[in-house]
Write an enzyme that holds these catalytic residues in place. Structure first.
Site, mmCIF file in Angstrom:
data_model
loop_
_atom_site.group_PDB
_atom_site.id
_atom_site.type_symbol
_atom_site.label_atom_id
_atom_site.label_comp_id
_atom_site.label_asym_id
_atom_site.label_seq_id
_atom_site.Cartn_x
_atom_site.Cartn_y
_atom_site.Cartn_z
ATOM 1 C CB SER A 93 -0.925 0.017 1.224
ATOM 2 O OG SER A 93 -0.202 0.216 2.430
ATOM 3 N NE ARG A 248 -6.841 8.787 -6.785
ATOM 4 C CZ ARG A 248 -6.689 8.335 -5.532
ATOM 5 N NH1 ARG A 248 -5.487 7.965 -5.108
ATOM 6 N NH2 ARG A 248 -7.713 8.266 -4.722
ATOM 7 C CB THR A 271 -6.193 4.857 5.363
ATOM 8 O OG1 THR A 271 -7.037 4.260 6.359
ATOM 9 C CG2 THR A 271 -4.826 5.116 5.967
ATOM 10 N N GLY A 272 -8.271 5.296 3.088
ATOM 11 C CA GLY A 272 -9.560 4.970 2.477
ATOM 12 C C GLY A 272 -9.774 5.764 1.211
#
Length: 371
Positions: A93, A248, A271-272
């Protein structure tokens, strides 16, 4: 205002591996090793802050906490903690081995804020540098800017003496990208709308099949902390949304979204789903709610309710009419009070004098995002 340091000084004090704070010279004043205040130091982070060690003995929140309690600068300590996740290829991540964009290129984002000095720095869409948090820290320390992006951020990192590599993919991240490409079969979907749907469905099917950790689809580690003097800092770093459109940028490097720190109040990070956070600038909202007297938990719940209210597109709603995505906030005030809150059930990491722990977030809604 701290003095600006030269490239040579920066290289000496901040290496790409995240030099231990106690052994380096930084532009920030050191706290005394023996503290007499009643504020209890604490570090809060996303769940991966209590998972990855990069082959060492400590997880991220533990390393950060130990450096803080030894008198290290809070931001230096937090960055040393998240460096473990950035450098560990098992954490897909963030950093090295982070899940790449739609073209198979790992693009990274990060920002950091230093509460006592009111300084901030960030980078976005940077390629080739395993530890974007250190580049963000360099932006804070040696420039008058807050955010550098793309090739400019990469060249700045090179000038600061940080190693720039051709490719940050690992065998695992590259294999996952190839599997995603196989599943979407873009040549078959000539209609852009159908192609977009296929890309999302392929990603979600890989989560269901256990190929991608649900927490790693959106990516990110946020880490915030306070020392016994009430000095608050924070850092967020990410490889961003898996398989994103190249270029992005989500919430992580944006002050007020992926992170916000006010030295008089506290810190919040997330986060998310970054787009939901960007639209509502939730980290700033949370800190302002704490300024008005709310506890970390209540301030965070207010941000989640704001996101729910502003999520109106049908494609973003589940059968209950609620957001069909997860988003979490990690919050600490300058008194050392902290909380983790989430749209649906999730966990977060904490380290206090009792050691590192994984705790459940306070969810706004029961069940799962897809239900």
């Amino acid at each position: 205002m701290p003095r600006k340091i030269s490239r040579r000084e920066f290289v000496r004090t901040s290496t790409a591996a995240g030099v231990a704070v106690g052994a380096s010279t930084t532009v920030f004043a050191k706290a005394p090793a023996i503290q007499t205040n009643t504020i209890k130091p604490v570090v809060v982070a996303s769940n991966n802050g209590n998972v990855y060690k990069n082959g060492g003995a400590e997880v991220g929140v533990q390393k950060a906490f130990n450096l803080i309690t030894k008198g290290g600068d809070v931001l230096d300590a937090l960055i040393a903690g998240v460096n473990l996740c950035e450098l560990d290829p098992a954490d897909t991540s963030v950093g090295y081995g982070g899940l790449p964009n739609a073209d198979g290129i790992v693009q990274l984002d990060s920002c950091c804020m230093h509460g006592p000095t009111r300084r901030a720095g960030g980078v976005a869409s940077i390629e080739g540098v395993r530890t974007p948090s250190l580049v963000a820290k360099a932006v804070l320390e040696v420039t008058d800017h807050h955010l550098l992006v793309g090739k400019g951020a990469q060249e700045f990192a090179r000038n600061m003496g940080l190693k720039v590599e051709d490719d940050l993919n690992t065998d695992k991240s590259r294999a996952l990208w190839l599997e995603w490409k196989r599943r979407i079969d873009p040549e078959h979907y000539l209609d852009p709308k159908k192609r977009g749907q296929a890309m999302e469905m392929a990603s979600l099917s890989m989560v269901r099949d256990g190929l991608i950790d649900p927490d790693h689809y959106y990516g990110t580690i946020n880490c915030d902390g306070v020392n016994s003097k009430g000095e608050v800092c924070g850092v967020t770093t990410t490889s961003g949304l898996a398989w994103k459109i190249p270029g992005r940028v989500g919430d992580s490097p944006i002050l007020g979204a992926g992170l916000y720190v006010d030295g008089d109040v506290g810190a919040a990070g997330s986060t998310g789903r970054g787009e939901a956070n960007l639209y509502n600038l939730c980290s700033f909202l949370i800190v302002e709610q704490m300024r008005m007297g709310k506890s970390p938990k209540d301030a965070g719940m207010e941000a989640l309710r704001r996101i729910q209210k502003n999520t109106v597109e049908k494609r973003l709603l589940n059968p209950r009419g609620l957001p069909n995505f997860g988003i979490n906030f990690y919050i600490v005030n300058k008194k050392g009070e902290y909380a983790g809150v989430s749209m649906y059930a999730a966990n977060y990491a904490v380290c206090t004098e009792n050691g590192p722990q994984t705790l459940p977030c306070e969810p706004l809604h029961p069940g799962r995002a897809s239900e």
